[in-house]
Design a protein around this motif. Structure first.
Motif, PDB file in Angstrom:
ATOM      1  N   GLN A 198       0.842  -1.192   0.000  1.00  0.00           N
ATOM      2  CA  GLN A 198       0.000   0.000   0.000  1.00  0.00           C
ATOM      3  C   GLN A 198       0.877   1.242   0.000  1.00  0.00           C
ATOM      4  N   THR A 199       0.564   2.205  -0.841  1.00  0.00           N
ATOM      5  CA  THR A 199       1.363   3.419  -0.941  1.00  0.00           C
ATOM      6  C   THR A 199       0.500   4.653  -0.737  1.00  0.00           C
ATOM      7  N   LEU A 200       1.168   5.719  -0.352  1.00  0.00           N
ATOM      8  CA  LEU A 200       0.516   7.000  -0.107  1.00  0.00           C
ATOM      9  C   LEU A 200       1.150   8.040  -1.010  1.00  0.00           C
ATOM     10  N   LYS A 201       0.338   8.785  -1.735  1.00  0.00           N
ATOM     11  CA  LYS A 201       0.849   9.803  -2.649  1.00  0.00           C
ATOM     12  C   LYS A 201       0.288  11.159  -2.274  1.00  0.00           C
ATOM     13  N   PHE A 202       1.143  12.173  -2.384  1.00  0.00           N
ATOM     14  CA  PHE A 202       0.685  13.548  -2.208  1.00  0.00           C
ATOM     15  C   PHE A 202       0.170  14.080  -3.527  1.00  0.00           C
ATOM     16  N   MET A 203      -0.882  14.904  -3.442  1.00  0.00           N
ATOM     17  CA  MET A 203      -1.452  15.556  -4.619  1.00  0.00           C
ATOM     18  C   MET A 203      -1.603  17.031  -4.305  1.00  0.00           C
ATOM     19  N   SER A 204      -1.569  17.860  -5.335  1.00  0.00           N
ATOM     20  CA  SER A 204      -1.924  19.267  -5.175  1.00  0.00           C
ATOM     21  C   SER A 204      -3.247  19.511  -5.875  1.00  0.00           C
ATOM     22  N   ILE A 205      -4.087  20.325  -5.269  1.00  0.00           N
ATOM     23  CA  ILE A 205      -5.407  20.601  -5.822  1.00  0.00           C
ATOM     24  C   ILE A 205      -5.640  22.106  -5.763  1.00  0.00           C
ATOM     25  N   ASP A 206      -6.101  22.685  -6.842  1.00  0.00           N
ATOM     26  CA  ASP A 206      -6.387  24.114  -6.907  1.00  0.00           C
ATOM     27  C   ASP A 206      -7.887  24.339  -6.772  1.00  0.00           C
ATOM     28  N   TYR A 207      -8.262  25.268  -5.906  1.00  0.00           N
ATOM     29  CA  TYR A 207      -9.682  25.582  -5.745  1.00  0.00           C
ATOM     30  C   TYR A 207      -9.867  27.055  -5.463  1.00  0.00           C
ATOM     31  N   LEU A 208     -11.048  27.547  -5.781  1.00  0.00           N
ATOM     32  CA  LEU A 208     -11.358  28.959  -5.586  1.00  0.00           C
ATOM     33  C   LEU A 208     -11.681  29.241  -4.121  1.00  0.00           C
ATOM     34  N   GLN A 209     -11.160  30.360  -3.637  1.00  0.00           N
ATOM     35  CA  GLN A 209     -11.553  30.844  -2.323  1.00  0.00           C
ATOM     36  C   GLN A 209     -12.132  32.245  -2.487  1.00  0.00           C
ATOM     37  N   PRO A 210     -13.088  32.629  -1.654  1.00  0.00           N
ATOM     38  CA  PRO A 210     -13.739  33.929  -1.832  1.00  0.00           C
ATOM     39  C   PRO A 210     -12.833  35.088  -1.448  1.00  0.00           C
ATOM     40  N   ALA A 211     -13.158  36.251  -1.981  1.00  0.00           N
ATOM     41  CA  ALA A 211     -12.451  37.465  -1.606  1.00  0.00           C
ATOM     42  C   ALA A 211     -12.929  37.952  -0.243  1.00  0.00           C
ATOM     43  N   GLU A 212     -12.183  38.870   0.337  1.00  0.00           N
ATOM     44  CA  GLU A 212     -12.583  39.428   1.633  1.00  0.00           C
ATOM     45  C   GLU A 212     -13.849  40.260   1.517  1.00  0.00           C
ATOM     46  N   VAL A 213     -14.005  40.932   0.375  1.00  0.00           N
ATOM     47  CA  VAL A 213     -15.122  41.848   0.180  1.00  0.00           C
ATOM     48  C   VAL A 213     -16.057  41.274  -0.869  1.00  0.00           C
ATOM     49  N   SER A 214     -17.341  41.293  -0.580  1.00  0.00           N
ATOM     50  CA  SER A 214     -18.351  40.910  -1.566  1.00  0.00           C
ATOM     51  C   SER A 214     -18.980  42.192  -2.100  1.00  0.00           C
ATOM     52  N   PHE A 215     -18.676  42.522  -3.338  1.00  0.00           N
ATOM     53  CA  PHE A 215     -19.187  43.752  -3.925  1.00  0.00           C
ATOM     54  C   PHE A 215     -20.608  43.537  -4.432  1.00  0.00           C
ATOM     55  N   PRO A 216     -21.521  44.426  -4.096  1.00  0.00           N
ATOM     56  CA  PRO A 216     -22.888  44.324  -4.640  1.00  0.00           C
ATOM     57  C   PRO A 216     -22.864  44.386  -6.162  1.00  0.00           C
TER      58      PRO A 216
ATOM     59  N   LEU B 214      -9.347  41.207  -3.145  1.00  0.00           N
ATOM     60  CA  LEU B 214     -10.553  41.854  -3.671  1.00  0.00           C
ATOM     61  C   LEU B 214     -11.420  40.939  -4.522  1.00  0.00           C
ATOM     62  N   LEU B 215     -10.831  39.941  -5.158  1.00  0.00           N
ATOM     63  CA  LEU B 215     -11.564  39.061  -6.070  1.00  0.00           C
ATOM     64  C   LEU B 215     -11.329  37.612  -5.673  1.00  0.00           C
ATOM     65  N   PRO B 216     -12.273  36.723  -5.997  1.00  0.00           N
ATOM     66  CA  PRO B 216     -12.028  35.296  -5.740  1.00  0.00           C
ATOM     67  C   PRO B 216     -10.722  34.861  -6.390  1.00  0.00           C
ATOM     68  N   SER B 217      -9.956  34.044  -5.687  1.00  0.00           N
ATOM     69  CA  SER B 217      -8.640  33.654  -6.197  1.00  0.00           C
ATOM     70  C   SER B 217      -8.408  32.171  -5.993  1.00  0.00           C
ATOM     71  N   TRP B 218      -7.485  31.636  -6.766  1.00  0.00           N
ATOM     72  CA  TRP B 218      -7.163  30.215  -6.675  1.00  0.00           C
ATOM     73  C   TRP B 218      -6.170  29.979  -5.550  1.00  0.00           C
ATOM     74  N   ARG B 219      -6.404  28.895  -4.832  1.00  0.00           N
ATOM     75  CA  ARG B 219      -5.489  28.470  -3.780  1.00  0.00           C
ATOM     76  C   ARG B 219      -5.102  27.018  -4.027  1.00  0.00           C
ATOM     77  N   THR B 220      -3.858  26.688  -3.737  1.00  0.00           N
ATOM     78  CA  THR B 220      -3.381  25.313  -3.908  1.00  0.00           C
ATOM     79  C   THR B 220      -3.329  24.634  -2.550  1.00  0.00           C
ATOM     80  N   GLY B 221      -4.000  23.482  -2.450  1.00  0.00           N
ATOM     81  CA  GLY B 221      -4.008  22.708  -1.214  1.00  0.00           C
ATOM     82  C   GLY B 221      -3.313  21.373  -1.420  1.00  0.00           C
ATOM     83  N   SER B 222      -2.875  20.768  -0.330  1.00  0.00           N
ATOM     84  CA  SER B 222      -2.195  19.473  -0.383  1.00  0.00           C
ATOM     85  C   SER B 222      -3.150  18.383   0.067  1.00  0.00           C
ATOM     86  N   ARG B 223      -3.214  17.294  -0.694  1.00  0.00           N
ATOM     87  CA  ARG B 223      -4.077  16.165  -0.383  1.00  0.00           C
ATOM     88  C   ARG B 223      -3.268  14.871  -0.483  1.00  0.00           C
ATOM     89  N   ILE B 224      -3.788  13.791   0.082  1.00  0.00           N
ATOM     90  CA  ILE B 224      -3.141  12.498  -0.077  1.00  0.00           C
ATOM     91  C   ILE B 224      -4.126  11.510  -0.692  1.00  0.00           C
TER      92      ILE B 224
END
Length: 350
Positions: free
Chosen positions: A22-40, A234-244
């Motif tokens: 059995q092996t364990l592999k690291f993966m990187s995953i990109d996902y959107l995170q919201p901005a601090e400000v929500s503009f109307p 100011l705008l939604p941006s991509w963030r990279t997270g680590s997964r296994i």
């Protein structure tokens, strides 16, 4: 809602063996995170304005000199502080925001707007009347103002095995505010920091330092770089997270791992569930399968279900085990994503 997961890549082909099979592999995953400000939605046009202190851009002064450094590998090192170039920063900021297609119109106003404060380093904030006048004159709905931009530049020359190595590191500190008409104060006041660097290799200190970018060009490029930073706030941006991802150990695990690599996450989840139910006593194995299931649901945008499986993995892993810390970190990250979903949905619907 459109899928907020973008790409996946394998960061390490093989990390270590869990068991003989059995092996364990690291993966990187990109996902959107919201901005601090929500503009109307009513705020459709924005002006990027220069409210930096007057006559400061590019002016620098030495703050430290380490010519007699005790480290035998360092030949020389010095640090200076500079004010950045506001015209470059706001032009880059405006272009970065326009590229996101988040607002219908982005306007640049690079003329200095306000008088400098008594200390010469801080501009007078925009008043409510200033904001209303500027939004009318520029025909925009609100303003993003660059209030300050300071740069800390460090040049280091040192010995390395290949010769003489010189670097120029610049840490940027942009300060910006978001102003909306009819408000007595800005809706966001943010100070950020990040760094950019250049390097050069030579046979002598003079050759290595000569190959470095000049101070003037470094100030220009660092100012451009600083202009990109506020976009993350100011705008939604991509963030990279680590997964296994666990693979091997049984035919089901190998099949599901193959499906995951092909992007067949729904099919992989079905097989992992079967493997989880068939594993009754081995808690370590159940922990890893639960993490696989959390990842499988996350890749299908089922964040709440992914969080449930990550929490289940935490409950199975002993607190002093190798996996508990990762399970806890993953569950915490999924909880943040779950709480951000409503905010992100509102922002991506613009």
């Amino acid at each position: 809602m459109k899928s907020i997961l973008r790409t996946i890549s394998y960061a390490l082909p093989f990390l270590f063996a869990i068991t003989a099979c059995q092996t364990l592999k690291f993966m990187s995953i990109d996902y959107l995170q919201p901005a601090e400000v929500s503009f109307p939605k009513e705020l459709k046009s924005v002006a990027i304005v220069n409210n930096m202190p007057l006559n400061q851009e590019g002016r620098g002064y030495k703050i430290e000199d380490y010519a007699e450094n005790q480290n035998p590998f360092i030949i020389s090192r010095e640090s200076k502080m500079f004010f950045g170039m506001p015209e470059r920063a706001i032009e880059t900021m405006a272009q970065s925001i326009a590229d996101k297609n988040y607002f219908e119109e982005v306007v640049i106003c690079d003329s200095a707007l306000c008088q400098t404060g008594n200390d010469g380093t801080h501009a007078v904030p925009l008043t409510k009347d200033d904001v209303e006048r500027l939004t009318q004159e520029l025909s925009v709905d609100f303003l993003i103002s660059l209030e300050n931009l300071q740069l800390r530049m460090e040049r280091t020359t040192r010995y390395i095995s290949e010769g003489i190595y010189a670097t120029r590191d610049v840490k940027v500190y942009p300060v910006f505010k978001v102003y909306v008409p009819h408000r007595s104060s800005p809706i966001l006041h943010a100070t950020m920091s990040d760094s950019i660097f250049w390097e050069s290799l030579g046979y002598t200190p003079a050759m290595a330092e000569h190959g470095l970018i000049s101070e003037k060009e470094a100030i220009l490029q660092a100012s451009d770089f600083a202009g990109t930073l506020p976009v993350r706030r100011l705008l939604p941006s991509w963030r990279t997270g680590s997964r296994i991802l666990t693979s091997g150990g049984s035919a089901d695990m190998r099949d599901a791992s193959y499906m995951a690599r092909q992007g067949q996450w729904e099919e992989a989840v079905t097989v992992w569930k079967r493997a989880y139910e068939n594993t009754s006593k081995n808690k370590s194995k159940k922990t890893l399968i639960a993490l696989n299931l959390a990842l499988g649901y996350e890749m299908q945008d089922s964040i709440s279900t992914a969080y449930e499986w990550a929490t289940k993995a935490c409950s199975l892993a002993p607190e002093n085990s190798t996996y508990y810390g990762f399970c806890k970190q993953y569950a915490d990250e999924l909880k943040i994503r779950m709480n951000d979903l409503v905010k992100l949905k509102l922002q991506t619907e613009r």
